[in-house]
Write an enzyme that holds these catalytic residues in place. Sequence first.
Site, PDB file in Angstrom:
ATOM      1  N   LYS A 166       8.549 -20.658 -10.368  1.00  0.00           N
ATOM      2  CA  LYS A 166       8.294 -19.536 -11.274  1.00  0.00           C
ATOM      3  C   LYS A 166       7.443 -20.017 -12.450  1.00  0.00           C
ATOM      4  O   LYS A 166       7.917 -20.635 -13.381  1.00  0.00           O
ATOM      5  CB  LYS A 166       9.595 -18.943 -11.819  1.00  0.00           C
ATOM      6  CG  LYS A 166       9.352 -17.551 -12.377  1.00  0.00           C
ATOM      7  CD  LYS A 166      10.101 -17.221 -13.639  1.00  0.00           C
ATOM      8  CE  LYS A 166       9.595 -17.850 -14.887  1.00  0.00           C
ATOM      9  NZ  LYS A 166       8.349 -17.293 -15.441  1.00  0.00           N
ATOM     10  N   PRO A 167       6.132 -19.726 -12.387  1.00  0.00           N
ATOM     11  CA  PRO A 167       5.279 -20.128 -13.514  1.00  0.00           C
ATOM     12  C   PRO A 167       5.513 -19.208 -14.709  1.00  0.00           C
ATOM     13  O   PRO A 167       6.095 -18.135 -14.565  1.00  0.00           O
ATOM     14  CB  PRO A 167       3.864 -19.929 -12.950  1.00  0.00           C
ATOM     15  CG  PRO A 167       3.999 -18.887 -11.893  1.00  0.00           C
ATOM     16  CD  PRO A 167       5.406 -18.998 -11.342  1.00  0.00           C
ATOM     17  N   ALA A 168       5.054 -19.637 -15.879  1.00  0.00           N
ATOM     18  CA  ALA A 168       5.177 -18.802 -17.083  1.00  0.00           C
ATOM     19  C   ALA A 168       4.408 -17.500 -16.876  1.00  0.00           C
ATOM     20  O   ALA A 168       3.329 -17.495 -16.280  1.00  0.00           O
ATOM     21  CB  ALA A 168       4.641 -19.556 -18.289  1.00  0.00           C
ATOM     22  N   CYS A 216       4.546 -30.679 -25.728  1.00  0.00           N
ATOM     23  CA  CYS A 216       5.856 -31.217 -26.098  1.00  0.00           C
ATOM     24  C   CYS A 216       5.700 -32.625 -26.657  1.00  0.00           C
ATOM     25  O   CYS A 216       6.519 -33.099 -27.429  1.00  0.00           O
ATOM     26  CB  CYS A 216       6.757 -31.244 -24.874  1.00  0.00           C
ATOM     27  SG  CYS A 216       5.958 -32.049 -23.480  1.00  0.00           S
ATOM     28  N   GLU A 243      13.113 -30.811 -18.888  1.00  0.00           N
ATOM     29  CA  GLU A 243      12.038 -31.382 -19.712  1.00  0.00           C
ATOM     30  C   GLU A 243      11.837 -30.410 -20.858  1.00  0.00           C
ATOM     31  O   GLU A 243      11.203 -29.361 -20.692  1.00  0.00           O
ATOM     32  CB  GLU A 243      10.739 -31.502 -18.889  1.00  0.00           C
ATOM     33  CG  GLU A 243      10.831 -32.426 -17.691  1.00  0.00           C
ATOM     34  CD  GLU A 243      10.850 -33.892 -18.084  1.00  0.00           C
ATOM     35  OE1 GLU A 243      10.645 -34.220 -19.271  1.00  0.00           O
ATOM     36  OE2 GLU A 243      11.096 -34.724 -17.199  1.00  0.00           O
ATOM     37  N   ASN A 301       1.989 -24.042 -21.318  1.00  0.00           N
ATOM     38  CA  ASN A 301       1.058 -24.925 -22.044  1.00  0.00           C
ATOM     39  C   ASN A 301       0.272 -25.866 -21.135  1.00  0.00           C
ATOM     40  O   ASN A 301      -0.850 -26.244 -21.460  1.00  0.00           O
ATOM     41  CB  ASN A 301       1.763 -25.670 -23.184  1.00  0.00           C
ATOM     42  CG  ASN A 301       2.881 -26.563 -22.727  1.00  0.00           C
ATOM     43  OD1 ASN A 301       3.367 -26.435 -21.613  1.00  0.00           O
ATOM     44  ND2 ASN A 301       3.294 -27.473 -23.579  1.00  0.00           N
ATOM     45  N   SER A 354       1.429 -39.913 -21.380  1.00  0.00           N
ATOM     46  CA  SER A 354       1.635 -39.314 -20.054  1.00  0.00           C
ATOM     47  C   SER A 354       0.808 -40.027 -19.002  1.00  0.00           C
ATOM     48  O   SER A 354      -0.385 -40.261 -19.200  1.00  0.00           O
ATOM     49  CB  SER A 354       1.212 -37.847 -20.069  1.00  0.00           C
ATOM     50  OG  SER A 354       1.856 -37.182 -21.111  1.00  0.00           O
ATOM     51  N   GLU A 402       9.616 -28.123 -33.860  1.00  0.00           N
ATOM     52  CA  GLU A 402       8.398 -28.301 -33.070  1.00  0.00           C
ATOM     53  C   GLU A 402       7.339 -27.327 -33.610  1.00  0.00           C
ATOM     54  O   GLU A 402       7.572 -26.117 -33.645  1.00  0.00           O
ATOM     55  CB  GLU A 402       8.758 -27.959 -31.618  1.00  0.00           C
ATOM     56  CG  GLU A 402       7.807 -28.501 -30.627  1.00  0.00           C
ATOM     57  CD  GLU A 402       8.294 -28.246 -29.196  1.00  0.00           C
ATOM     58  OE1 GLU A 402       8.953 -27.230 -28.922  1.00  0.00           O
ATOM     59  OE2 GLU A 402       7.970 -29.084 -28.336  1.00  0.00           O
TER      60      GLU A 402
HETATM   61  P1  NAP Z   1       9.995 -21.198 -22.719  1.00  0.00           P
HETATM   62  O1  NAP Z   1       9.923 -19.950 -23.486  1.00  0.00           O
HETATM   63  O2  NAP Z   1      11.275 -21.923 -22.667  1.00  0.00           O
HETATM   64  O3  NAP Z   1       9.477 -20.823 -21.253  1.00  0.00           O
HETATM   65  C1  NAP Z   1       9.372 -21.780 -20.236  1.00  0.00           C
HETATM   66  C2  NAP Z   1       9.627 -21.115 -18.914  1.00  0.00           C
HETATM   67  O4  NAP Z   1      10.960 -20.608 -18.905  1.00  0.00           O
HETATM   68  C3  NAP Z   1       8.713 -19.922 -18.630  1.00  0.00           C
HETATM   69  O5  NAP Z   1       8.396 -19.888 -17.272  1.00  0.00           O
HETATM   70  C4  NAP Z   1       9.595 -18.761 -19.005  1.00  0.00           C
HETATM   71  O6  NAP Z   1       9.262 -17.569 -18.350  1.00  0.00           O
HETATM   72  C5  NAP Z   1      10.937 -19.254 -18.531  1.00  0.00           C
HETATM   73  N1  NAP Z   1      12.058 -18.552 -19.136  1.00  0.00           N
HETATM   74  C6  NAP Z   1      12.127 -17.934 -20.326  1.00  0.00           C
HETATM   75  N2  NAP Z   1      13.324 -17.344 -20.468  1.00  0.00           N
HETATM   76  C7  NAP Z   1      14.037 -17.581 -19.339  1.00  0.00           C
HETATM   77  C8  NAP Z   1      15.335 -17.221 -18.885  1.00  0.00           C
HETATM   78  N3  NAP Z   1      16.149 -16.488 -19.606  1.00  0.00           N
HETATM   79  N4  NAP Z   1      15.723 -17.635 -17.662  1.00  0.00           N
HETATM   80  C9  NAP Z   1      14.900 -18.368 -16.893  1.00  0.00           C
HETATM   81  N5  NAP Z   1      13.650 -18.738 -17.270  1.00  0.00           N
HETATM   82  C10 NAP Z   1      13.224 -18.349 -18.486  1.00  0.00           C
HETATM   83  O7  NAP Z   1       8.955 -22.271 -23.221  1.00  0.00           O
HETATM   84  P2  NAP Z   1       7.401 -22.068 -23.451  1.00  0.00           P
HETATM   85  O8  NAP Z   1       7.228 -21.452 -24.794  1.00  0.00           O
HETATM   86  O9  NAP Z   1       6.763 -21.444 -22.283  1.00  0.00           O
HETATM   87  O10 NAP Z   1       6.918 -23.583 -23.447  1.00  0.00           O
HETATM   88  C11 NAP Z   1       6.891 -24.350 -24.567  1.00  0.00           C
HETATM   89  C12 NAP Z   1       8.089 -25.274 -24.614  1.00  0.00           C
HETATM   90  O11 NAP Z   1       8.063 -26.131 -23.466  1.00  0.00           O
HETATM   91  C13 NAP Z   1       8.032 -26.196 -25.806  1.00  0.00           C
HETATM   92  O12 NAP Z   1       9.290 -26.309 -26.382  1.00  0.00           O
HETATM   93  C14 NAP Z   1       7.604 -27.516 -25.190  1.00  0.00           C
HETATM   94  O13 NAP Z   1       7.977 -28.641 -25.927  1.00  0.00           O
HETATM   95  C15 NAP Z   1       8.255 -27.471 -23.864  1.00  0.00           C
HETATM   96  N6  NAP Z   1       7.607 -28.392 -22.934  1.00  0.00           N
HETATM   97  C16 NAP Z   1       8.275 -29.520 -22.570  1.00  0.00           C
HETATM   98  C17 NAP Z   1       7.679 -30.440 -21.723  1.00  0.00           C
HETATM   99  C18 NAP Z   1       8.399 -31.686 -21.324  1.00  0.00           C
HETATM  100  O14 NAP Z   1       8.007 -32.275 -20.316  1.00  0.00           O
HETATM  101  N7  NAP Z   1       9.423 -32.132 -22.025  1.00  0.00           N
HETATM  102  C19 NAP Z   1       6.401 -30.195 -21.235  1.00  0.00           C
HETATM  103  C20 NAP Z   1       5.731 -29.039 -21.624  1.00  0.00           C
HETATM  104  C21 NAP Z   1       6.366 -28.134 -22.471  1.00  0.00           C
HETATM  105  P3  NAP Z   1       8.398 -16.429 -19.059  1.00  0.00           P
HETATM  106  O15 NAP Z   1       7.053 -17.000 -19.264  1.00  0.00           O
HETATM  107  O16 NAP Z   1       8.418 -15.321 -18.094  1.00  0.00           O
HETATM  108  O17 NAP Z   1       9.082 -16.122 -20.357  1.00  0.00           O
END
Ligand code: NAP
Length: 486
Positions: free
Chosen positions: A183-185, A293, A259, A160, A450, A390
Amino acid sequence: MAISQQDLIASVPTGLLIGGSWRDSSDGGTLKVEDPATGEVLTEVADATVADGRAALDAAVAAQRDWAKVPPRDRGEILRTAFERITERADEFAMLMTLEMGKTLAESRGEVTYGAEFFRWFSEEAVRVHGRWSVAPNGATRLMTMKAPVGPTLMITPWNFPLAMGTRKIGPAIAAGCTMVVKPASQTPLSMLALAQLLQECGLPEGVLNVVTTSHTGEVMEPIIRDPRLRKLTFTGSTGVGRMLVEQSAEQLLRVSMELGGNAPFIVFEDADLDRAVDGAMLAKMRNIGEACTAANRFYVHESVSEEFGRRFAERMGALTVGRGTEDGVDVGPLIDAKARDGVAEMVEDARAKGATVVLGGSPAQGAGYFFEPTVVTGVPRNARVMQEEIFGPVAPIASFSTEDEVLEMANGTEYGLVAYVFTKDLSRMIRVSEALEFGMVGFNQGIVSNPAAPFGGVKASGFGREGGFEGIEEYLETKYVGIAP
Ligand code: NAP
């Protein structure tokens, strides 16, 4: 913009950055990067294997000792140069981000500024790492503390905020003297790959920053997390994945920062300045298409002003133009993918089925891309999913309240605790409410909190650890105590 979109994409390295060299994945695999506004493939990047992940950690481990010895000023100067070069190339970074993530160019420029500021802030912090010296209470010994870099760090970032969620981690790690594997998304790797290339150009030594893109995410990340040479994991993403990574990291008692997700309440008291509250609501809800988030998730408005607030807010939401983020005049880009769009639609249906009124929007837009209409839902009951989960989309559910105690109880009634927004002019109430809210951050009379100079982070299921501020660099430092008998 001097460079065409095609040339811009072609200028981004698509390999894995390991030990200072860009290379293909060891099995030659690639993963596709899509434009969420069209569903079309923009390019393909290397799809790392488990062996590539290990090679990236090997490179970070090999570089750690020398990197820790680089003078803090030199590390800071790399960040400062990078800040300046990102700023010079802000339009290019913004275009890249809009193409892979969907938000408007104006919003992407905002993220580039925000993201680059972490490099400026931590370039200044690099030279302000202090230990202390004191006399033991019994006078018998001297107590010295010194700070040391934690060591090789794994950074996992979400789609995001493809740039800023990286710079918020990379900045303090460089300042503190840690090496890293990033490791970026998978959906948005281009901003990070471009950033890594820029950091190379700024003189970051080989192996300090390694970048791994992969679709075999869990398979490639888990062995790195379980490798005893890794000293820290910092993760930004969903609470579900965060929980799993904490479990994996428990084996070697890895230092961890999390986070995670949010479910921010947005509270408007009866004495609030309604103009400011509506402006704040637009920012808190619509920044990043609601995919933040920190996005306002639940609106609680005092019953004496809720109708007027709802009407004015819906009017502003209704005036927004939805479209491809690269086009002029567009305010709201697409959601990241079909799953995200359909999930948001289901939540709106759930609220409607439980008795809420959809006063604006409520549907996905037709055609290519993953667009969803700006949506306002009123009279939303507590048990509706939009109040509990969320949303991650442009949907604003509004409920009313009558007393301060009641709204605080509702606001705190969630497993999350990242940020809360409050609108009031009453100073005593500000103090009472900020003390009572169980959140890591509280914004009064503003829709964004932020700031690179402030400690960002949550409590409860929103995670632990802080990014930015004076606290941000501490996440990458160990405190060593040395006792000296004179
Ligand atoms: P996500 O599905 O948890 O993915 C985040 C990262 O984790 C991606 O790089 C993803 O890789 C990786 N990941 C997924 N499965 C994994 C596994 N089994 N082992 C290791 N890494 C893994 O979250 P998202 O949908 O990308 O992001 C949205 C979430 O982030 C929301 O819940 C948001 O609130 C939260 N967020 C929090 C903050 C904060 O500062 N608190 C800031 C921004 C976003 P892949 O892309 O390859 O799946």
